[in-house]
Write a protein that holds these residues in place. Structure first.
Motif, PDB file in Angstrom:
ATOM      1  N   GLY A   1      64.513  -7.496  63.748  1.00 38.61           N
ATOM      2  CA  GLY A   1      63.573  -7.919  64.786  1.00 38.61           C
ATOM      3  C   GLY A   1      62.860  -6.731  65.425  1.00 38.61           C
ATOM      4  O   GLY A   1      61.709  -6.841  65.869  1.00 38.61           O
TER       5      GLY A   1
ATOM      6  N   SER B   1      67.529 -14.204  62.905  1.00 37.61           N
ATOM      7  CA  SER B   1      66.592 -13.090  62.873  1.00 37.61           C
ATOM      8  C   SER B   1      66.781 -12.114  61.717  1.00 37.61           C
ATOM      9  O   SER B   1      66.792 -10.907  61.910  1.00 37.61           O
ATOM     10  CB  SER B   1      66.717 -12.352  64.220  1.00 37.61           C
TER      11      SER B   1
ATOM     12  N   GLY C   1      69.284  -9.062  62.221  1.00 39.88           N
ATOM     13  CA  GLY C   1      69.368  -8.141  63.354  1.00 39.88           C
ATOM     14  C   GLY C   1      68.150  -8.281  64.228  1.00 39.88           C
ATOM     15  O   GLY C   1      67.164  -8.871  63.807  1.00 39.88           O
ATOM     16  N   PRO C   2      68.187  -7.767  65.443  1.00 44.74           N
ATOM     17  CA  PRO C   2      69.321  -7.109  66.072  1.00 44.74           C
ATOM     18  C   PRO C   2      70.460  -8.068  66.446  1.00 44.74           C
ATOM     19  O   PRO C   2      70.215  -9.117  67.018  1.00 44.74           O
ATOM     20  CB  PRO C   2      68.715  -6.496  67.342  1.00 44.74           C
TER      21      PRO C   2
ATOM     22  N   GLN D   1      53.904 -14.784  79.085  1.00 46.84           N
ATOM     23  CA  GLN D   1      55.177 -14.109  79.363  1.00 46.84           C
ATOM     24  C   GLN D   1      55.260 -13.809  80.860  1.00 46.84           C
ATOM     25  O   GLN D   1      56.340 -13.862  81.449  1.00 46.84           O
ATOM     26  CB  GLN D   1      55.307 -12.845  78.525  1.00 46.84           C
TER      27      GLN D   1
ATOM     28  N   TYR E   1      64.139  -6.048  79.429  1.00 45.45           N
ATOM     29  CA  TYR E   1      63.599  -5.745  78.093  1.00 45.45           C
ATOM     30  C   TYR E   1      63.063  -4.323  78.008  1.00 45.45           C
ATOM     31  O   TYR E   1      63.208  -3.661  76.983  1.00 45.45           O
ATOM     32  CB  TYR E   1      62.496  -6.762  77.822  1.00 45.45           C
TER      33      TYR E   1
ATOM     34  N   GLU F   1      45.292  -8.038  68.802  1.00 46.43           N
ATOM     35  CA  GLU F   1      46.492  -8.874  68.933  1.00 46.43           C
ATOM     36  C   GLU F   1      46.256 -10.226  68.276  1.00 46.43           C
ATOM     37  O   GLU F   1      47.135 -10.778  67.607  1.00 46.43           O
ATOM     38  CB  GLU F   1      46.865  -9.056  70.409  1.00 46.43           C
TER      39      GLU F   1
ATOM     40  N   MET G   1      59.162 -13.026  67.703  1.00 44.72           N
ATOM     41  CA  MET G   1      60.056 -14.135  68.032  1.00 44.72           C
ATOM     42  C   MET G   1      59.459 -15.491  67.654  1.00 44.72           C
ATOM     43  O   MET G   1      59.854 -16.519  68.225  1.00 44.72           O
ATOM     44  CB  MET G   1      60.459 -14.070  69.505  1.00 44.72           C
ATOM     45  N   LEU G   2      58.559 -15.519  66.720  1.00 46.13           N
ATOM     46  CA  LEU G   2      58.086 -16.820  66.232  1.00 46.13           C
ATOM     47  C   LEU G   2      59.287 -17.586  65.680  1.00 46.13           C
ATOM     48  O   LEU G   2      60.161 -16.995  65.030  1.00 46.13           O
ATOM     49  CB  LEU G   2      57.035 -16.614  65.132  1.00 46.13           C
ATOM     50  N   PRO G   3      59.324 -18.887  65.941  1.00 45.65           N
ATOM     51  CA  PRO G   3      60.540 -19.652  65.596  1.00 45.65           C
ATOM     52  C   PRO G   3      61.040 -19.420  64.150  1.00 45.65           C
ATOM     53  O   PRO G   3      62.230 -19.179  63.948  1.00 45.65           O
ATOM     54  CB  PRO G   3      60.103 -21.108  65.822  1.00 45.65           C
ATOM     55  N   ASN G   4      60.162 -19.465  63.183  1.00 43.45           N
ATOM     56  CA  ASN G   4      60.645 -19.297  61.810  1.00 43.45           C
ATOM     57  C   ASN G   4      61.244 -17.915  61.570  1.00 43.45           C
ATOM     58  O   ASN G   4      62.157 -17.759  60.755  1.00 43.45           O
ATOM     59  CB  ASN G   4      59.507 -19.510  60.801  1.00 43.45           C
ATOM     60  N   LEU G   5      60.701 -16.918  62.230  1.00 43.15           N
ATOM     61  CA  LEU G   5      61.245 -15.566  62.046  1.00 43.15           C
ATOM     62  C   LEU G   5      62.637 -15.473  62.657  1.00 43.15           C
ATOM     63  O   LEU G   5      63.539 -14.868  62.084  1.00 43.15           O
ATOM     64  CB  LEU G   5      60.316 -14.522  62.663  1.00 43.15           C
ATOM     65  N   LEU G   6      62.806 -16.103  63.799  1.00 42.20           N
ATOM     66  CA  LEU G   6      64.127 -16.073  64.442  1.00 42.20           C
ATOM     67  C   LEU G   6      65.147 -16.870  63.638  1.00 42.20           C
ATOM     68  O   LEU G   6      66.328 -16.558  63.645  1.00 42.20           O
ATOM     69  CB  LEU G   6      64.054 -16.647  65.856  1.00 42.20           C
TER      70      LEU G   6
ATOM     71  N   GLY H   1      52.728  -8.601  73.018  1.00 37.78           N
ATOM     72  CA  GLY H   1      52.433  -9.311  71.772  1.00 37.78           C
ATOM     73  C   GLY H   1      53.493  -9.068  70.721  1.00 37.78           C
ATOM     74  O   GLY H   1      53.824  -9.959  69.923  1.00 37.78           O
ATOM     75  N   CYS H   2      54.049  -7.873  70.707  1.00 36.09           N
ATOM     76  CA  CYS H   2      55.087  -7.569  69.712  1.00 36.09           C
ATOM     77  C   CYS H   2      56.288  -8.478  69.924  1.00 36.09           C
ATOM     78  O   CYS H   2      56.900  -8.953  68.966  1.00 36.09           O
ATOM     79  CB  CYS H   2      55.514  -6.114  69.832  1.00 36.09           C
ATOM     80  N   ASN H   3      56.626  -8.696  71.181  1.00 37.44           N
ATOM     81  CA  ASN H   3      57.766  -9.553  71.479  1.00 37.44           C
ATOM     82  C   ASN H   3      57.500 -10.994  71.049  1.00 37.44           C
ATOM     83  O   ASN H   3      58.290 -11.613  70.338  1.00 37.44           O
ATOM     84  CB  ASN H   3      58.070  -9.499  72.977  1.00 37.44           C
ATOM     85  N   THR H   4      56.357 -11.507  71.462  1.00 38.53           N
ATOM     86  CA  THR H   4      56.034 -12.898  71.134  1.00 38.53           C
ATOM     87  C   THR H   4      56.001 -13.121  69.623  1.00 38.53           C
ATOM     88  O   THR H   4      56.565 -14.089  69.115  1.00 38.53           O
ATOM     89  CB  THR H   4      54.653 -13.262  71.712  1.00 38.53           C
ATOM     90  N   LEU H   5      55.340 -12.213  68.928  1.00 39.52           N
ATOM     91  CA  LEU H   5      55.135 -12.458  67.495  1.00 39.52           C
ATOM     92  C   LEU H   5      56.398 -12.200  66.677  1.00 39.52           C
ATOM     93  O   LEU H   5      56.610 -12.842  65.650  1.00 39.52           O
ATOM     94  CB  LEU H   5      53.966 -11.608  66.992  1.00 39.52           C
TER      95      LEU H   5
ATOM     96  N   PRO I   1      69.762 -14.670  67.846  1.00 37.85           N
ATOM     97  CA  PRO I   1      69.207 -15.508  66.779  1.00 37.85           C
ATOM     98  C   PRO I   1      69.490 -14.897  65.399  1.00 37.85           C
ATOM     99  O   PRO I   1      69.710 -13.695  65.298  1.00 37.85           O
ATOM    100  CB  PRO I   1      67.709 -15.518  67.060  1.00 37.85           C
TER     101      PRO I   1
ATOM    102  N   GLY J   1      58.888 -20.490  55.917  1.00 39.37           N
ATOM    103  CA  GLY J   1      59.418 -21.810  56.237  1.00 39.37           C
ATOM    104  C   GLY J   1      60.644 -21.751  57.116  1.00 39.37           C
ATOM    105  O   GLY J   1      60.989 -20.710  57.672  1.00 39.37           O
TER     106      GLY J   1
ATOM    107  N   ALA K   1      49.483 -12.456  74.629  1.00 41.86           N
ATOM    108  CA  ALA K   1      50.888 -12.813  74.797  1.00 41.86           C
ATOM    109  C   ALA K   1      51.373 -12.547  76.220  1.00 41.86           C
ATOM    110  O   ALA K   1      52.206 -13.284  76.749  1.00 41.86           O
ATOM    111  CB  ALA K   1      51.745 -12.029  73.805  1.00 41.86           C
TER     112      ALA K   1
ATOM    113  N   ARG L   1      65.322 -17.240  60.399  1.00 43.39           N
ATOM    114  CA  ARG L   1      65.573 -16.804  59.018  1.00 43.39           C
ATOM    115  C   ARG L   1      66.963 -16.173  58.877  1.00 43.39           C
ATOM    116  O   ARG L   1      67.296 -15.192  59.525  1.00 43.39           O
ATOM    117  CB  ARG L   1      64.497 -15.811  58.566  1.00 43.39           C
TER     118      ARG L   1
ATOM    119  N   LEU M   1      60.166  -5.582  63.014  1.00 39.61           N
ATOM    120  CA  LEU M   1      58.961  -6.415  63.120  1.00 39.61           C
ATOM    121  C   LEU M   1      58.114  -5.977  64.313  1.00 39.61           C
ATOM    122  O   LEU M   1      56.888  -5.918  64.228  1.00 39.61           O
ATOM    123  CB  LEU M   1      59.336  -7.893  63.277  1.00 39.61           C
TER     124      LEU M   1
END
Ligand SMILES: Cc1ncc(COP(=O)(O)O)c(C=O)c1O
Ligand SMILES: Cc1ncc(COP(=O)(O)O)c(C=O)c1O
Lengths: 453, 485, 453, 485
Positions: D325, C275, C278-279, A84, C92, C48, D85-90, D79-83, C273, C63, A80, D92, D328
């Protein structure tokens, strides 16, 4: 106005400063006869939100089938951190580092890239990228012909085991300069280029021999014998290699007695996503004495006025912006960001990590082939050792089988009949380190089902 | 400090490789590497920290104004990056079958259509990976055209002296010899000189219009007919297309083939030296020769056109379909602009350039073509400063960096002495332009009052002025562990 | 070792420097009786790549249904730039900006955030975030009770039209300090808090009145009358608002004669988002005179030794790390990164952009309600104007209908029976600017189908 | 320059809002805003440039070593950030029904289980949004427990003087009064003093172990029984859990309730001041009181436990399920470490701290507790330097910034004069530690030879030392367009 910051007041005042009545007046040197109307065929503007909806829908439409295709583009895990970092505005939106003092970030990255590529390939030095593996090979052929002062022939030996698209690209590019590509056949049992076939060219004037490792069929070539043949025959040896394979395979710099002269290949396996075929990057390394024949950008380490270490583009006299029609190549914009990503990728993996990746790919492909081989009529076509791809014979038309697998959301390999009709119903499969046991079981079951229907 | 200098034997970013060592027994020893490659051995955090810090040592569009002439360094919308990197798009294999490709191909098809419209050409192939490859493809098509007609006598490509270096280089790669055409004193191509050399040996001419002299060649129609009448074709280098979007189209100027730099006009990022994309568009007579692959549509289904479909194609330029991810970015950008937005690009980039030119001339700078309209860029010449004060263009450029501005293009085009080629683009605000103008004026004053100050610049960057001569003489291209840097 | 850079040599030499035989010896002050064994219940480490596979599978499993739920969390478009910038390592991975000179980036962003929030709410000042909208309301209640020196009662009026979860959170948090929340009923026809109900409290000692705008039902409250009632009765007026709505609605700073005293709310609609809840971030603004009662971090503009402008955390004497048991709140780590994202979001939208978003949400929700209203038995429950949510009555059990819609990949709104059983079969729907005409048509058709089955 | 100062009336990032102006006629005029809010009016590029540049003015883990005691500023895996923030997770929605939530809930459920294992507690709720909210929840559960037993006499919470300020503040928010317990000269809690105050009014004690004095309280068992025998409960502040993962578990120490700072021990990012997450774990007797929601599993199906399922719960702490988030990210981090990796965290963070302590003591610095082992952090006191040279801890801290290191925690815990609380974490390399040690030594020398130099620091940052007094006295908290900054 999307991406335009001007206020009405700005426009008014700027026009006043210029002394023009309106913006259109600024185009008054364009002959009126040429002025076009509105761009009516273009769609209406969309907001970012609307395009986001469109692109999501399209991405969703294409799905994400499980991929057992390799054939020049490999589905590796990309840390990742790679993108980034590479997507940071300072890398992503910088220009080619002509102003060295304002580009030390990119320049140092590229110097590190050169160092890593040289280490991986065992060559003396590297440039900072070409468009892709295929064009890198074309440039390597041009470079070899330029560099081989002992040869007058402009003939280059090109094994049929080289990626078919690469061969086509090389033809497109070098053909116009009167270079002749002579195809070498492959051994039907081993799937490799039998060094014995070269006997036919002994003593002939050959500018260069291309040597793929692994070759398009995944098969390992007899690179030492091939390299030595080239050097014995005063031809240059051009290696075209998979960089991940080099984590475990003997590097071109050590092939045969003297090592290859030029080494090129596709950098995609080093951090570039599959992304429908691009952007990837071509890499090229060579021996020290060929450096002035190298195409593309090269970064050198130097000192500033205070004696501090710094980096800058160097040997620019090879390049089109200085040498124009006498340049080593026309390449200008290359694939810098991909080289940046590859540098980060290699730093994160290191040679041990890359070796683990290579070993996992090899093991997975073996394991896949073993699974599929249990199905009647499915068997490896060639007996020689492979890296992470293998050609399998199918009992029925490959085309139809692959279509059915695709409908089941699985890309089962590449149909070889387009490029190698002589192989019959054969497919080229690949299982990278990303493929899991359940995915391979699933492939086996689906294939079994299709073949028994 | 290099990443190599942070390397320690046995250290690694362990989460990034398979946890189990795979089985390599299928590969005989003779093929195996004897010693591991000397890649850096660093932790994940070291890597992140190193490249984060390095990135901060760059100028970039996201941090600075970048008025780099003929490079069109405009804002690269962040949305293009995000949307081109949707997971499914990144995961798509180039050999994925048609049923897993319709969404992707729809984007490419529509981009082809859009490019046809903005260029006024008949057909487009997206596959060239950059401008220079587009040029190669274009000239190769010209050659294919002449060859198909059995016209083997045409061995020459004409290139104006203001042209970018890729033009002659590309012509040579296609097997042509290059003949240079001078520019006239007004910046337009010297038509009389052209008239003298055009003839049956002329395969074509490579024109950049607006040229890199920052002016629109007013005699373009004349040039076009001159070359056409001699049987040659017209190549249009679209690097400066940003200046004329929606105002005039290369197709309408009589061009036979054109490349478009998507990493300029269509705002895809430069990435510190690429990747870009250089699609080519052609008139009807060159259509058969377009490079493959292209995307065709029938009954709502998209499919690839490859060698089989296009037997006269010049062939393939890269293993797959070119820089697909860059094409997606350009497509997304074009969608956000739409027709109206596209026209505004030319309008506001031209407004910005003319505003700067005027104000700089008022401030005492010399324009190379003071009587001409600027297009989206213009040229200053610092000849006077160089001669009178011994402060040359490079000094000005380096000093600008200290002021927080990237330098304009310097010493190009070659024919204007001590030149600065300045292109503000439409995405910069008037305040930013004013800031740049002020900086140039201060530097001029510095040059007058304290030339050594300017000649020693830059001072505020990670390094002072670098020794290019040493770099080329004492070649140091790869790191070696025994070097004491 | 993932994320640990030590080589064996490092460990050896470091232990030697310390004078310890092994790492375990460093734990020798821990009573042996307490030492635990290995953490055996924890799973084996994953690379990873493996976690990426796991998380993709889980994300895929859930989904991405089309969302017509609002109810405190809204599906707005977030410009791509927002998180590309907010995810930059320097934002970040920075700590709370205690070392101001090394944190000017974050500090200036937060100062800009305060300025934007004050502008949006019409209040004098803002803090830099609280956990979420619900806890922000709880802190606002505590603050009001502390600040209202004229009141001794610790009684706070809380309309039932406030988000039910907010009311529960406020109860959890303020209940322990003896604060009494008195519920105000809503008007069954209008779905709002009829100012007339306040007559019952005229002259009573009330510390504060909470005023939602829009309220949980999406309905617009009579904020001017409510605010004025509070001030007439020496109670503080606490606004709890949707920040996007404020782009078009009268800001709390201008409610009634004097404006609200404290304004808080959920910041999620400004760049966070969905999400899974949260957050997000809570925001809180107030009038100048209440500043020393404010919980949470506050950034002030100041000067450095050279007189140059800079930013620093200020009024820290309100906070727990200085004032400990006498602090205005226990909050320490807050939601700084979300405030950073919101700042970028607001800069990109501007007030005109935000107004367009608000207007599009309003128009979409009206259009949705109009579509759904064509179905027999489906109708708005309340007659008063709404912002971008609306309560609809259904002819059959809401629960079952929503389940069926969910199976069709559409989230059709929130079932209100859990929190408002008196409303019968009612759902709360919302169509933000992201919902398209086809999606709304689809909702209409699916609902129609379900209701006619 | 503020973003506001780049604002111009009528400018905007037009691609970011709906292109059509929606219809607001459904909202009567009386409810409408009369004047637009004064938000900046800037272009998209201006915004990107502004915030990119601002970010570069921060220290951060991705750019610097950050030895901030008790804050556990370790590497935050990308990797924690990327995963996370997968679109479906964001995408939900928090109210999404169970059939669209199983994947997400599986992660939360497994995280609950992991936290149970590492803490040795009986049950876990993930909902607290940060450490302080975890403390609030913990103390609220203690209160609920006593109340449920009808024990209304317990009005006091005991807090050691070394405790973080959130401890007393949280106790007060739960309606308790706070009594401070002194630390002994060896850094452990003064058990005799504790014995004197513990009694029937004691609701519980809030312990941090290892404490913020950088030592492990060796008499923890004695303290636990003392409090338990008096009928009080033991709260464990898990902010320093990094030091003991896999070595000793709070549950085994007899703790009744604990919070874990995921933004410390579980490596979720600090984000310039949050978001974090402060899950709470409890012993059996407090289980009924855990805050909702939690995730339960039966027959492979996950479901929420809410107020209805947990009638004795202290209730809800945020509108939804806390900082999902962040949870996760912690889950992904824990997956990458696994059991063994988790144990290594304590080992290497402790190794790093003890190494630094030893070397700094050798170099002449005074440790607050020279006879004690360091845990994952330790305290130096610069009392001597302050007295003899007039160079105080703050001066050292500011000067460290010039050397490219973030300062350690200063002036906390309050009981050690002129203290630096130093926590290197396990993710820093030995070279980095050595660099920091050298920097401290140079500064010591500077302080001896040229104290004014140190007192004037920093010099190499975007601003020089800032005037905090002015900030508080001349409050300037929001930008006003008529202000002449
Ligand atoms: C006028 C002109 N033509 C051609 C090119 C070559 O384009 P590319 O760099 O994409 O190969 C450039 C690039 O700078 C240019 O400015
Ligand atoms: C020892 C200790 N306890 C509690 C806290 C409070 O945690 P949070 O900031 O997450 O609320 C901290 C945070 O710095 C801490 O160091």
């Amino acid at each position: 106005m999307p991406f335009i910051p001007h206020t009405e007041e700005d426009v008014r005042e700027m026009l006043a400063a210029i002394g023009a009545p309106d913006i259109d007046a600024l185009f008054d040197e364009i002959p009126a006869t040429l002025r076009c109307g509105k761009l009516k065929q273009l769609p209406q503007a969309m907001s970012e939100m609307e395009v986001a909806g469109l692109m999501s829908a399209r991405a969703h439409q294409d799905g994400a089938p499980v991929c057992f295709i390799g054939a020049g583009a490999y589905d590796h895990h990309i840390p990742a951190a790679v993108w980034q970092l590479a997507s940071r505005g300072e890398f992503y939106t910088a220009y080619t580092p002509y102003q060295a003092e304002a580009s030390q970030g990119t320049l140092q990255v590229l110097y590190e890239f050169q160092s890593m590529m040289a280490a991986l390939t065992g060559m003396d030095l590297s440039n900072t990228s070409l468009y892709d593996g295929a064009t890198a090979l074309a440039e390597a052929v041009l470079m070899a012909v330029r560099a081989n002062r002992k040869s007058k022939s402009r003939r280059v030996l090109m094994p049929r085991t080289v990626h078919p698209a690469y061969r086509r690209v090389v033809q497109t590019i070098v053909g116009k300069q009167g270079i002749e590509l002579v195809e070498l056949p492959f051994d039907p049992a081993g799937g490799h280029t039998d060094p014995a076939v070269l006997a036919a060219f002994d003593g002939q004037d050959i500018a260069a021999l291309v040597i793929p490792q692994p070759n398009y069929f995944g098969v390992l070539e007899e690179v030492d014998a091939l390299t030595d043949w080239a050097h014995t025959n005063r031809a240059l040896a051009i290696a075209v290699v998979n960089p991940v394979a080099l984590a475990v395979l003997n590097p071109p710099g050590e092939w045969g007695q003297q090592g290859a002269d030029i080494c090129c290949g596709e950098g995609q396996p080093l951090g570039a996503p599959l992304s429908s075929g691009g952007p990837y990057f071509g890499f090229m390394c060579c021996r020290q004495k060929l450096v002035r024949q190298m195409p593309g950008r090269i970064v050198g380490c130097t000192r500033d006025l205070d004696g501090k270490v710094g980096y800058t583009l160097t040997l620019q006299a090879r390049e089109q912006h200085i040498r124009r029609s006498k340049a080593t190549s026309n390449i200008c914009t290359n694939q810098g960001l991909m080289a940046t990503a590859a540098t980060i990728h290699m730093a994160l993996l290191g040679s041990e990590g890359l070796e683990r990746v290579a070993a996992a790919c090899h093991a997975n492909t073996r394991s896949l082939v073993q699974r599929l081989g249990t199905i009647a009529g499915v068997a490896p076509l060639f007996h020689r050792p492979v890296f992470h791809e293998q050609v399998l014979r199918l009992p029925i038309s490959a085309d139809g089988v692959l279509d059915q697998l695709s409908e089941l959301d699985l890309l089962g390999g590449l149909d070889l009949s387009r490029d190698y009709p002589e192989l019959g119903d054969a497919i080229l499969v690949c299982a990278t380190e990303k493929r899991t046991e359940p995915e391979m079981d699933d492939f086996q079951q689906k294939l079994q089902m299709i073949l028994t229907c | 400090m290099l990443i190599y200098q942070q390397s320690r034997r046995g250290r690694r970013a362990a989460a990034q490789a398979p946890l189990q060592q795979g089985d390599l027994s299928g590969i005989p020893e003779t093929f195996r590497r004897k010693q591991r490659a000397d890649l850096p051995q660093v932790s994940e955090m070291q890597t992140v920290r190193h490249y984060t810090r390095l990135s901060q040592q760059n100028f970039s569009i996201d941090t600075q104004f970048y008025p780099l002439g003929s490079c069109t360094m405009k804002y690269n919308p962040r949305g293009c990056n995000t949307l081109a990197m949707l997971p499914n798009l990144l995961a798509r294999h180039p050999e994925a079958p048609a049923d897993h490709s319709q969404g992707f191909m729809a984007c490419l098809y529509e981009l082809q259509e859009m490019l046809k419209e903005v260029t006024g050409m008949q057909a487009v192939s997206l596959s060239p990976a950059a401008g220079a490859q587009g040029e190669f493809a274009g000239v190769a098509m010209i050659r294919a055209y002449h060859e198909a007609r059995g016209d083997a006598a045409r061995t020459e490509i004409l290139v104006p002296d203001a042209a970018h270096g890729t033009n002659p280089a590309s012509a040579v790669m296609c097997g042509y010899t290059v003949r240079e055409i001078p520019s006239g004193p007004d910046g337009d191509v010297d038509v009389e000189a052209l008239r003298k050399v055009v003839g049956p040996q002329t395969a074509g001419i490579m024109l950049t219009n607006p040229s890199t002299l920052g002016v629109f060649d007013r005699r373009i129609e004349e040039i076009a007919s001159l070359v056409h009448e001699a049987g040659g074709l017209l190549y249009y280098d679209g690097a400066n297309l940003n200046a004329i979007l929606g105002k005039v189209r290369p197709g309408d100027m009589g061009c036979d083939v054109i490349h478009v730099n998507l990493h300029k006009t269509f705002s895809t990022p430069h990435g510190g030296g690429g990747p870009g994309a250089g699609p080519v568009g052609v008139s009807k007579r060159l259509q058969p020769y377009l490079p493959v692959p292209m995307v065709a549509q029938s009954e709502g289904q998209y499919r690839w056109l490859t060698e089989g479909d296009c037997p006269e194609s010049i062939g393939r330029l890269s293993a797959f379909a070119g820089n697909a991810g860059i094409l997606l970015r350009a497509y997304i950008y074009a969608c956000m602009l739409g027709g109206e937005g596209m026209e505004r690009v030319a309008e506001y980039s031209t407004l910005n350039a003319n505003y700067m030119l005027k104000r700089l001339m008022d401030a005492g700078f010399d324009a190379a073509y003071p009587e001409r309209r600027a297009t989206h860029e213009f040229i200053l010449t610092l000849h006077k400063q160089a001669k009178q004060l011994g402060v040359n263009t490079m000094d000005f450029a380096k000093r600008l960096l200290d002021y927080g501005f990237h330098a304009p293009t310097t010493y190009f085009p070659l024919l204007v002495p001590e030149c600065l080629l300045i292109e503000p683009t439409e995405t910069e605000s008037r305040e930013e332009l004013d800031g740049f103008i002020e900086a140039l004026c201060s530097i001029k004053q510095e040059a007058e009052e304290n030339p050594e100050l300017v000649k020693g610049a830059p001072y505020n960057l990670p390094v002072k002025r670098l020794d290019d001569v040493r770099a080329a003489r004492e070649l140091d291209l790869v790191w070696k562990s025994d070097k004491n840097t």
